[in-house]
Design a protein around this motif. Structure first.
Motif, PDB file in Angstrom:
ATOM      1  N   THR A  37       0.847  -1.193   0.000  1.00 16.01           N
ATOM      2  CA  THR A  37       0.000   0.000   0.000  1.00 16.01           C
ATOM      3  C   THR A  37       0.882   1.241   0.000  1.00 16.01           C
ATOM      4  O   THR A  37       1.871   1.313   0.717  1.00 16.01           O
ATOM      5  N   VAL A  38       0.502   2.216  -0.800  1.00 22.36           N
ATOM      6  CA  VAL A  38       1.214   3.486  -0.851  1.00 22.36           C
ATOM      7  C   VAL A  38       0.336   4.543  -0.188  1.00 22.36           C
ATOM      8  O   VAL A  38      -0.813   4.736  -0.567  1.00 22.36           O
ATOM      9  N   ILE A  39       0.895   5.179   0.827  1.00 20.70           N
ATOM     10  CA  ILE A  39       0.232   6.307   1.470  1.00 20.70           C
ATOM     11  C   ILE A  39       0.782   7.549   0.795  1.00 20.70           C
ATOM     12  O   ILE A  39       1.997   7.773   0.787  1.00 20.70           O
ATOM     13  N   VAL A  40      -0.097   8.351   0.191  1.00 21.57           N
ATOM     14  CA  VAL A  40       0.320   9.546  -0.527  1.00 21.57           C
ATOM     15  C   VAL A  40      -0.087  10.766   0.298  1.00 21.57           C
ATOM     16  O   VAL A  40      -1.258  10.943   0.618  1.00 21.57           O
ATOM     17  N   ASP A  41       0.899  11.581   0.633  1.00 25.38           N
ATOM     18  CA  ASP A  41       0.690  12.797   1.421  1.00 25.38           C
ATOM     19  C   ASP A  41       0.837  14.003   0.509  1.00 25.38           C
ATOM     20  O   ASP A  41       1.940  14.334   0.083  1.00 25.38           O
ATOM     21  N   PHE A  42      -0.284  14.636   0.170  1.00 25.85           N
ATOM     22  CA  PHE A  42      -0.265  15.867  -0.620  1.00 25.85           C
ATOM     23  C   PHE A  42      -0.085  17.026   0.357  1.00 25.85           C
ATOM     24  O   PHE A  42      -0.888  17.184   1.284  1.00 25.85           O
ATOM     25  N   HIS A  43       0.951  17.829   0.154  1.00 17.74           N
ATOM     26  CA  HIS A  43       1.306  18.885   1.089  1.00 17.74           C
ATOM     27  C   HIS A  43       1.910  20.071   0.343  1.00 17.74           C
ATOM     28  O   HIS A  43       2.077  20.024  -0.876  1.00 17.74           O
ATOM     29  N   ALA A  44       2.243  21.120   1.099  1.00 18.34           N
ATOM     30  CA  ALA A  44       2.971  22.270   0.555  1.00 18.34           C
ATOM     31  C   ALA A  44       3.865  22.831   1.653  1.00 18.34           C
ATOM     32  O   ALA A  44       3.569  22.678   2.845  1.00 18.34           O
ATOM     33  N   GLU A  45       4.939  23.448   1.254  1.00 16.13           N
ATOM     34  CA  GLU A  45       5.903  24.000   2.203  1.00 16.13           C
ATOM     35  C   GLU A  45       5.272  25.065   3.107  1.00 16.13           C
ATOM     36  O   GLU A  45       5.596  25.163   4.284  1.00 16.13           O
ATOM     37  N   TRP A  46       4.347  25.855   2.590  1.00 15.01           N
ATOM     38  CA  TRP A  46       3.752  26.955   3.336  1.00 15.01           C
ATOM     39  C   TRP A  46       2.607  26.509   4.255  1.00 15.01           C
ATOM     40  O   TRP A  46       2.083  27.302   5.034  1.00 15.01           O
ATOM     41  N   CYS A  47       2.235  25.257   4.208  1.00 13.54           N
ATOM     42  CA  CYS A  47       1.058  24.743   4.925  1.00 13.54           C
ATOM     43  C   CYS A  47       1.431  24.296   6.348  1.00 13.54           C
ATOM     44  O   CYS A  47       2.116  23.301   6.534  1.00 13.54           O
ATOM     45  N   ARG A  48       0.965  25.034   7.360  1.00 15.88           N
ATOM     46  CA  ARG A  48       1.260  24.700   8.763  1.00 15.88           C
ATOM     47  C   ARG A  48       0.679  23.343   9.177  1.00 15.88           C
ATOM     48  O   ARG A  48       1.369  22.543   9.794  1.00 15.88           O
ATOM     49  N   PRO A  49      -0.596  23.038   8.866  1.00 14.86           N
ATOM     50  CA  PRO A  49      -1.117  21.712   9.225  1.00 14.86           C
ATOM     51  C   PRO A  49      -0.328  20.580   8.563  1.00 14.86           C
ATOM     52  O   PRO A  49      -0.175  19.507   9.144  1.00 14.86           O
ATOM     53  N   LEU A  95      -3.339   4.175  -1.543  1.00 12.39           N
ATOM     54  CA  LEU A  95      -3.468   3.586  -2.874  1.00 12.39           C
ATOM     55  C   LEU A  95      -3.066   2.124  -2.822  1.00 12.39           C
ATOM     56  O   LEU A  95      -2.018   1.779  -2.269  1.00 12.39           O
ATOM     57  N   LYS A  96      -3.899   1.283  -3.404  1.00 11.17           N
ATOM     58  CA  LYS A  96      -3.596  -0.140  -3.546  1.00 11.17           C
ATOM     59  C   LYS A  96      -3.683  -0.468  -5.022  1.00 11.17           C
ATOM     60  O   LYS A  96      -4.719  -0.239  -5.649  1.00 11.17           O
ATOM     61  N   ASN A  97      -2.588  -0.955  -5.576  1.00 11.27           N
ATOM     62  CA  ASN A  97      -2.515  -1.236  -7.013  1.00 11.27           C
ATOM     63  C   ASN A  97      -2.882  -0.013  -7.845  1.00 11.27           C
ATOM     64  O   ASN A  97      -3.508  -0.130  -8.896  1.00 11.27           O
ATOM     65  N   GLY A  98      -2.537   1.170  -7.348  1.00 12.48           N
ATOM     66  CA  GLY A  98      -2.801   2.411  -8.057  1.00 12.48           C
ATOM     67  C   GLY A  98      -4.197   2.971  -7.876  1.00 12.48           C
ATOM     68  O   GLY A  98      -4.487   4.062  -8.356  1.00 12.48           O
ATOM     69  N   ASP A  99      -5.080   2.246  -7.204  1.00  9.38           N
ATOM     70  CA  ASP A  99      -6.452   2.699  -6.989  1.00  9.38           C
ATOM     71  C   ASP A  99      -6.623   3.263  -5.581  1.00  9.38           C
ATOM     72  O   ASP A  99      -6.032   2.759  -4.623  1.00  9.38           O
ATOM     73  N   VAL A 100      -7.466   4.277  -5.446  1.00 12.37           N
ATOM     74  CA  VAL A 100      -7.713   4.893  -4.150  1.00 12.37           C
ATOM     75  C   VAL A 100      -8.521   3.938  -3.284  1.00 12.37           C
ATOM     76  O   VAL A 100      -9.617   3.521  -3.643  1.00 12.37           O
ATOM     77  N   ALA A 101      -7.954   3.582  -2.126  1.00 13.88           N
ATOM     78  CA  ALA A 101      -8.630   2.693  -1.175  1.00 13.88           C
ATOM     79  C   ALA A 101      -9.215   3.482  -0.003  1.00 13.88           C
ATOM     80  O   ALA A 101     -10.056   2.974   0.728  1.00 13.88           O
ATOM     81  N   GLY A 102      -8.773   4.711   0.183  1.00 12.23           N
ATOM     82  CA  GLY A 102      -9.268   5.555   1.264  1.00 12.23           C
ATOM     83  C   GLY A 102      -8.526   6.876   1.261  1.00 12.23           C
ATOM     84  O   GLY A 102      -7.488   7.015   0.610  1.00 12.23           O
TER      85      GLY A 102
END
Length: 124
Positions: A37-49, A95-102
């Motif tokens: 399983t791949v956990i993908v974290d979408f973020h930005a440098e300026w984002c405090r959370p 992502l599991k096998n490239g598909d969104v699992a959650g």
């Protein structure tokens, strides 16, 4: 004197278990084509959370077998962010096998992040 020649092995589906990988639009697809399983974290440098979530999600992935972490800076990877329709960050996808699992949006508490990662981990 003998020379040391490093050997490299290639496979279409690698195990990156517990690793953290920073993606670009060019490398994202390759990084998510792994067996676990791949956990993908979408973020930005300026984002405090995002900064608050980063050590929590790294720890959760590191301590959970069957997962790897791919970090995507939405400012550096606009194509990937658009593909996943990222409107708010931090946004985390399993992502599991490239598909969104959650997925979830926002900086959740440590126990909730760990539960999310564990519930989506690839079982051996």
């Amino acid at each position: 004197m003998s020379q040391f020649m490093p050997r490299s092995f290639q496979t279409s589906a690698r195990f990156l278990n517990g690793q953290v990988n920073d993606a670009s639009d060019a490398t994202f697809q390759k990084l998510i084509s792994v067996k676990e399983t791949v956990i993908v974290d979408f973020h930005a440098e300026w984002c405090r959370p995002c900064h608050m979530l980063d050590p929590i999600i790294r720890d959760a992935v590191k301590s959970t077998s069957g997962t790897t972490l791919v970090r995507v800076d939405v400012d550096e990877c606009p194509e990937t962010a658009a593909k996943y329709k990222i409107a708010s960050i931090p946004a985390v996808f399993a992502l599991k096998n490239g598909d969104v699992a959650g997925n979830f949006v926002g900086a959740l508490p440590k126990n909730a992040v760990k539960e999310f990662v564990e519930s989506h981990a690839t079982k051996a």
